[in-house]
Design an enzyme around this catalytic site. Sequence first.
Site, mmCIF file in Angstrom:
data_model
loop_
_atom_site.group_PDB
_atom_site.id
_atom_site.type_symbol
_atom_site.label_atom_id
_atom_site.label_comp_id
_atom_site.label_asym_id
_atom_site.label_seq_id
_atom_site.Cartn_x
_atom_site.Cartn_y
_atom_site.Cartn_z
ATOM 1 N N ASN A 8 0.869 -1.181 0.000
ATOM 2 C CA ASN A 8 0.000 0.000 0.000
ATOM 3 C C ASN A 8 0.902 1.226 0.000
ATOM 4 O OD1 ASN A 8 -1.778 2.059 0.478
ATOM 5 N ND2 ASN A 8 -2.448 1.338 2.493
ATOM 6 N N TRP A 9 0.980 1.873 -1.161
ATOM 7 C CA TRP A 9 1.885 3.034 -1.266
ATOM 8 C C TRP A 9 1.308 4.289 -0.627
ATOM 9 C CZ3 TRP A 9 5.457 3.819 -6.087
ATOM 10 C CH2 TRP A 9 6.352 2.751 -6.171
ATOM 11 N N LYS A 10 0.026 4.243 -0.242
ATOM 12 C CA LYS A 10 -0.622 5.419 0.364
ATOM 13 C C LYS A 10 -0.381 6.637 -0.535
ATOM 14 C CE LYS A 10 -0.229 3.163 4.800
ATOM 15 N NZ LYS A 10 -0.092 3.253 6.241
ATOM 16 N N HIS A 91 -9.514 1.178 4.896
ATOM 17 C CA HIS A 91 -8.249 1.348 5.632
ATOM 18 C C HIS A 91 -8.503 2.301 6.799
ATOM 19 C CE1 HIS A 91 -4.151 2.452 6.610
ATOM 20 N NE2 HIS A 91 -3.762 1.393 5.927
ATOM 21 N N GLU A 93 -6.871 4.674 7.845
ATOM 22 C CA GLU A 93 -6.615 6.086 7.519
ATOM 23 C C GLU A 93 -7.821 6.700 6.811
ATOM 24 O OE1 GLU A 93 -2.888 5.381 5.574
ATOM 25 O OE2 GLU A 93 -1.937 4.977 7.509
ATOM 26 N N GLU A 158 -5.273 -4.925 10.539
ATOM 27 C CA GLU A 158 -4.259 -3.897 10.765
ATOM 28 C C GLU A 158 -4.573 -3.155 12.064
ATOM 29 O OE1 GLU A 158 -2.254 -2.686 6.787
ATOM 30 O OE2 GLU A 158 -3.926 -1.346 7.162
ATOM 31 N N GLY A 164 2.723 2.260 10.884
ATOM 32 C CA GLY A 164 3.722 3.324 10.778
ATOM 33 C C GLY A 164 4.456 3.628 12.076
ATOM 34 N N SER A 203 3.490 -2.183 10.330
ATOM 35 C CA SER A 203 4.936 -2.265 10.595
ATOM 36 C C SER A 203 5.558 -3.597 10.190
ATOM 37 C CB SER A 203 5.231 -1.936 12.066
ATOM 38 O OG SER A 203 4.868 -0.594 12.356
ATOM 39 N N GLY A 225 5.025 1.332 4.578
ATOM 40 C CA GLY A 225 6.333 1.940 4.351
ATOM 41 C C GLY A 225 7.345 1.045 3.657
HETATM 42 P P1 13P Z 1 3.147 0.373 7.677
HETATM 43 O O1 13P Z 1 3.642 -0.915 7.067
HETATM 44 O O2 13P Z 1 3.897 1.577 7.165
HETATM 45 O O3 13P Z 1 3.050 0.286 9.160
HETATM 46 O O4 13P Z 1 1.653 0.586 7.134
HETATM 47 C C1 13P Z 1 0.749 -0.454 7.227
HETATM 48 C C2 13P Z 1 -0.459 -0.123 6.466
HETATM 49 O O5 13P Z 1 -1.218 0.757 6.840
HETATM 50 C C3 13P Z 1 -0.717 -0.864 5.220
HETATM 51 O O6 13P Z 1 -2.003 -0.632 4.738
#
Ligand code: 13P
Length: 243
Positions: A8-10, A91, A93, A158, A164, A203, A225
């Site tokens: 997931n590149w966000k 998600h 977020e 998640e 993160g 993470s 990430g």
């Molecule tokens: P990280 O791997 O950066 O913690 O993010 C996880 C995530 O939100 C994947 O959708």
Amino acid sequence: MRQLIAGNWKMFGKLADIAGFAAAVKTAPAGVDLLICPPFTLLERFAAALAASSVAIGGQDCHATAQGPHTGDISAAMLMEAGATHVILGHSERRADHGENNAVVRAKAEAAIAAGLIPIICVGETEAEREAGEAEHVVRSQLLHSLPSGFAGVVAYEPVWAIGTGRTPTEEDVTAMHAAIRAGLGAQFGAAGSAVRILYGGSVKPGNAATLLALPEVGGALVGGASLQAEDFLAIAQAALRG
Ligand code: 13P
């Protein structure tokens, strides 16, 4: 079940990143399914760069309707047209930034399925909910209300507090939650619930991937990430083969 490693590149990544990344992930080992979910603007170019490979492309959200006056939104059919096969929905977020509740996520999942996309539905508790002993209850409730009937997509667990932060739940906690999710899927969908892949996200790094991916009922990872660097993403894919 083959494992799925999804990146997931966000809201990260530029056009200039695609060629090198695509060339590198094309060297990934067989035996693991790979998926990259870049920002919308990169979807079509990424799909073209990965055309001769088995690496799939996905979106990070879609609207609940097929088309209409929804400024800034994108439909499932538009994602398909850009080359996507999957879409991440719900998600944390998006639940936090855009107020998406379970009903909205469920409507989006229905739209995605109707258009032919495989939805990856995210669930997970906050730190306060875990500390209150409510993690499993929260996640079961998200499953009940976010997954449409006949669901045959992917679930990603998640924990919000692990995203993160460099923190992950203990192996025991991941195992217990994935078992609870599997039980919930069975209660909701019967035998079909056992075919749903359950990813862990939060993470995931090259250093912890093999341990997490080897846990019971962990069918892959949703990586934030560490998916931005091809080297790290490939290392996680390698770890999946050992998991
Ligand atoms: P990280 O791997 O950066 O913690 O993010 C996880 C995530 O939100 C994947 O959708």
